[in-house]
Scaffold this active site. Structure first.
Site, PDB file in Angstrom:
ATOM      1  N   GLY B  29       0.788  -1.228   0.000  1.00 36.77           N
ATOM      2  CA  GLY B  29       0.000   0.000   0.000  1.00 36.77           C
ATOM      3  C   GLY B  29       0.815   1.270   0.000  1.00 36.77           C
ATOM      4  O   GLY B  29       0.277   2.352  -0.194  1.00 36.77           O
ATOM      5  N   CYS B 238     -27.289 -10.124 -16.089  1.00 32.71           N
ATOM      6  CA  CYS B 238     -26.687  -9.781 -17.384  1.00 32.71           C
ATOM      7  C   CYS B 238     -27.670 -10.134 -18.502  1.00 32.71           C
ATOM      8  O   CYS B 238     -28.249 -11.226 -18.521  1.00 32.71           O
ATOM      9  CB  CYS B 238     -25.381 -10.537 -17.583  1.00 32.71           C
ATOM     10  SG  CYS B 238     -24.711 -10.392 -19.260  1.00 32.71           S
ATOM     11  N   CYS B 241     -25.739 -13.228 -20.600  1.00 31.95           N
ATOM     12  CA  CYS B 241     -25.436 -14.540 -20.026  1.00 31.95           C
ATOM     13  C   CYS B 241     -26.253 -14.825 -18.767  1.00 31.95           C
ATOM     14  O   CYS B 241     -26.139 -15.900 -18.188  1.00 31.95           O
ATOM     15  CB  CYS B 241     -23.944 -14.662 -19.709  1.00 31.95           C
ATOM     16  SG  CYS B 241     -23.438 -13.746 -18.249  1.00 31.95           S
ATOM     17  N   CYS B 263     -22.554  -7.881 -18.747  1.00 32.06           N
ATOM     18  CA  CYS B 263     -21.298  -7.991 -18.000  1.00 32.06           C
ATOM     19  C   CYS B 263     -20.273  -7.014 -18.567  1.00 32.06           C
ATOM     20  O   CYS B 263     -20.075  -6.964 -19.781  1.00 32.06           O
ATOM     21  CB  CYS B 263     -20.706  -9.396 -18.139  1.00 32.06           C
ATOM     22  SG  CYS B 263     -21.701 -10.693 -17.405  1.00 32.06           S
ATOM     23  N   CYS B 269     -18.377 -13.068 -19.590  1.00 31.43           N
ATOM     24  CA  CYS B 269     -19.683 -13.198 -20.229  1.00 31.43           C
ATOM     25  C   CYS B 269     -19.622 -14.231 -21.358  1.00 31.43           C
ATOM     26  O   CYS B 269     -20.494 -15.091 -21.484  1.00 31.43           O
ATOM     27  CB  CYS B 269     -20.107 -11.831 -20.772  1.00 31.43           C
ATOM     28  SG  CYS B 269     -21.878 -11.708 -21.112  1.00 31.43           S
TER      29      CYS B 269
HETATM   30 ZN   LIG Z   1     -22.854 -11.640 -18.991  1.00 33.82          ZN
END
Ligand SMILES: [Zn+2]
Lengths: 256, 283
Positions: B29, B238, B241, B263, B269
């Protein structure tokens, strides 16, 4: 009683020029010390040395810390000193803009110190911020407004709220009424006097305005060319100045 | 015919960048300064990420580039082509096949595995910049762990919007120590930052900073007790999909203003569609 702050032999030079020289005094809990003098008298240099903004060439600034008792803040580590600056110490700048985050709402400004010491409940932070706005006579409806929309007097009151919200034990003030209209000054002084009394605050106030110290300070130091030329109870010094320079300072006020 | 050194940068520069990366991995970090080099592409195109990729790629690597989740944007294609030409590495669009993935604005949906490196393109590495423009002061705040200001930013968000409206570049605390900007990924991706099996490297070219998360690092998104962090996304499946667990982009699909959520991770996807997943209905 242990002094809250014990200043010993503070000296700051700028090359061959003396900022302030060999200043010593004790401040006891609940006491307000006024430091007066013309510009260039070294009062601001002294204030910044005490508050940790400047490193003096010599001397000690011993603060009676909550956890460890008296500690020289000049030799303490930077993290410790900065932590003190967010908790037990507060600093009110002459120009509110130097002491505020101008792009952050009034509530965010007041809440910053709370968040800096680990408060993580939004509702609590906002409630405390709103409460403090009330205590400095800013309407609660302004909590989400930015300080840019505030008058000069309101900005200064917001700066005070932002400083006092964590219940500091020592407040440094640098010309807190400077640059404000006379009527606004009077209101701010009233407010400050009330807060100092109610919270039992200890404070060090630097100003060229004797009306400010007359109203707020228990004790007074008069500075000239970096040195303290007279010190005593405020009324005593103002009513019966002993040093020629103090007499001049007091009389020049009477002419105004 | 131009002769390139492997992955464009000379060996000395790559060693310098690798030292910065190792330091970053040793102090998770922490922003490590490095001497950013001119790359044959403009700054907005992820020159920080490109330099980090150049420093970690080996001839045996398989390289993938995603831009907002997609492998086929101009930016992604040009970076992929750049390393194909200069390093001769194999490239892929399949997340699980890649050994080095350079990304802008997303973390792949498919969990990464040990041995993979995820390289982020970072525009502004300093999370405190928003409220404290002085670099000297932000550096001090990091070194002294003075992070109250980060919560002031979230406070302002809530006071203005009623909730934490920050939805990209949402600040995190790493291993209880450094506050870090995760680059402009959606906050939906924030939970993936922590405890990840892959190495995560962040490169900011213009700002000349590199920082890193070694595998299985603790990463916590900042929040308030009464406004806890939420990894939000559009509340839809989505449209291609049917996935309900992936980050979605909203697309305008016709002149009548018809919209569809799909997506943002195109590989995710496509793999799902190839496996026979379809959207649930045509509503
Ligand atoms: Zn998708």
């Amino acid at each position: 009683m242990t002094p809250l702050l014990s200043v010993q032999g503070i000296t700051k030079r700028y090359g061959t020029h003396i900022g302030c020289a060999d200043v010593s005094f004790d401040l006891y809990p609940g006491e307000v010390m006024g430091i007066v003098g013309e510009s260039g008298s070294g009062k601001s240099t002294l204030l910044n040395c005490m508050a940790g903004h400047l490193t003096p060439d010599a001397g000690q600034v011993v603060f009676d810390t909550r956890t460890d008792g008296p500690h020289d803040t000049i030799t303490m580590s930077e993290p410790e000193r900065r932590m003190l600056g967010r908790t037990d110490w507060a600093f009110v700048h002459q120009h509110a803009r130097d002491g505020l985050r101008i792009g952050v709402s009034a509530g965010g400004n007041v809440g910053e110190r709370l968040m800096a010491v680990g408060e993580r409940n939004y509702g609590d932070i906002r409630e405390k911020a709103t409460d403090w706005l009330g205590r400095v006579e800013i309407d609660a409806s302004r909590v989400d407004d930015r300080p840019t929309t505030f008058s000069g007097g309101m900005q200064q009151r917001l700066q005070i709220a932002r400083n006092l919200v964590t219940g500091p034990r020592l407040v440094f003030m640098d010309e807190p009424t400077g640059g404000l209209d006379v009527s606004v000054q009077a209101r701010l002084l009233d407010l400050l006097r009330g807060l100092v009394r109610d919270m039992g605050l200890s404070a060090i106030i630097v100003t060229h305005d004797l009306a400010v110290v007359r109203l707020l300070a228990d004790r007074l130091m008069v500075m000239k060319t970096g040195r303290v030329v007279e010190a005593g109870l405020t009324d005593q010094v103002l009513d019966d100045p002993q040093h020629a320079y103090s007499q001049l300072l007091v009389s020049s006020v009477l002419q105004v | 015919m131009t002769e390139y050194n492997f992955a464009y940068l000379d060996e000395q520069t790559k060693r310098m960048i690798r030292r910065a990366i190792l330091k970053g991995l040793a102090i998770p970090g922490y922003q490590v300064p490095f001497a950013s080099r001119e790359m044959p592409m403009p700054y907005g195109w992820g020159t920080g990420g490109v330099q980090v990729s150049a420093a970690v790629l080996t001839p045996k690597d398989t390289f993938k580039v995603i831009d907002q989740g997609a492998d086929d944007t101009t930016n992604a294609v040009s970076i992929r082509t750049f390393f194909q030409r200069t390093a001769g590495v194999a490239t892929t669009t399949t997340t699980s096949d890649a050994t080095v993935i350079q990304t802008r604005h997303r973390i792949p949906e498919e969990p990464l595995h040990e041995g993979q490196i995820l390289v982020y393109q970072v525009p502004i590495p300093e999370p405190l910049r928003f409220l404290e423009p002085r670099e000297s002061e932000t550096r001090k705040m990091h070194s002294l762990e003075e992070y109250g200001l980060m919560h002031v930013k979230l406070y302002e968000d809530i006071s203005r919007h009623g909730h934490i409206a920050t939805s990209y570049a949402y600040p995190v605390k790493v291993e209880g120590r450094y506050v870090m900007d995760p680059s402009p990924i959606p906050k939906f991706d924030n939970p993936k930052l922590g405890d990840m099996a892959a190495i995560q490297l962040f490169g900011a070219g213009r700002e000349q900073r590199i920082y890193a998360l070694p595998p299985y690092t603790q990463v916590v998104s900042l929040d308030f007790e009464d406004h806890p962090f939420e990894a939000s996304k559009a509340d839809h499946p989505c449209g291609m999909c049917g996935a309900t667990d992936s980050y979605l982009d909203e697309l305008i699909i016709d002149d009548a203003g018809g919209r569809m959520f799909v997506c943002s991770d195109t590989d995710y996807c496509e793999v799902r569609q190839a496996a026979g997943h379809k959207r649930k209905d045509a509503a």
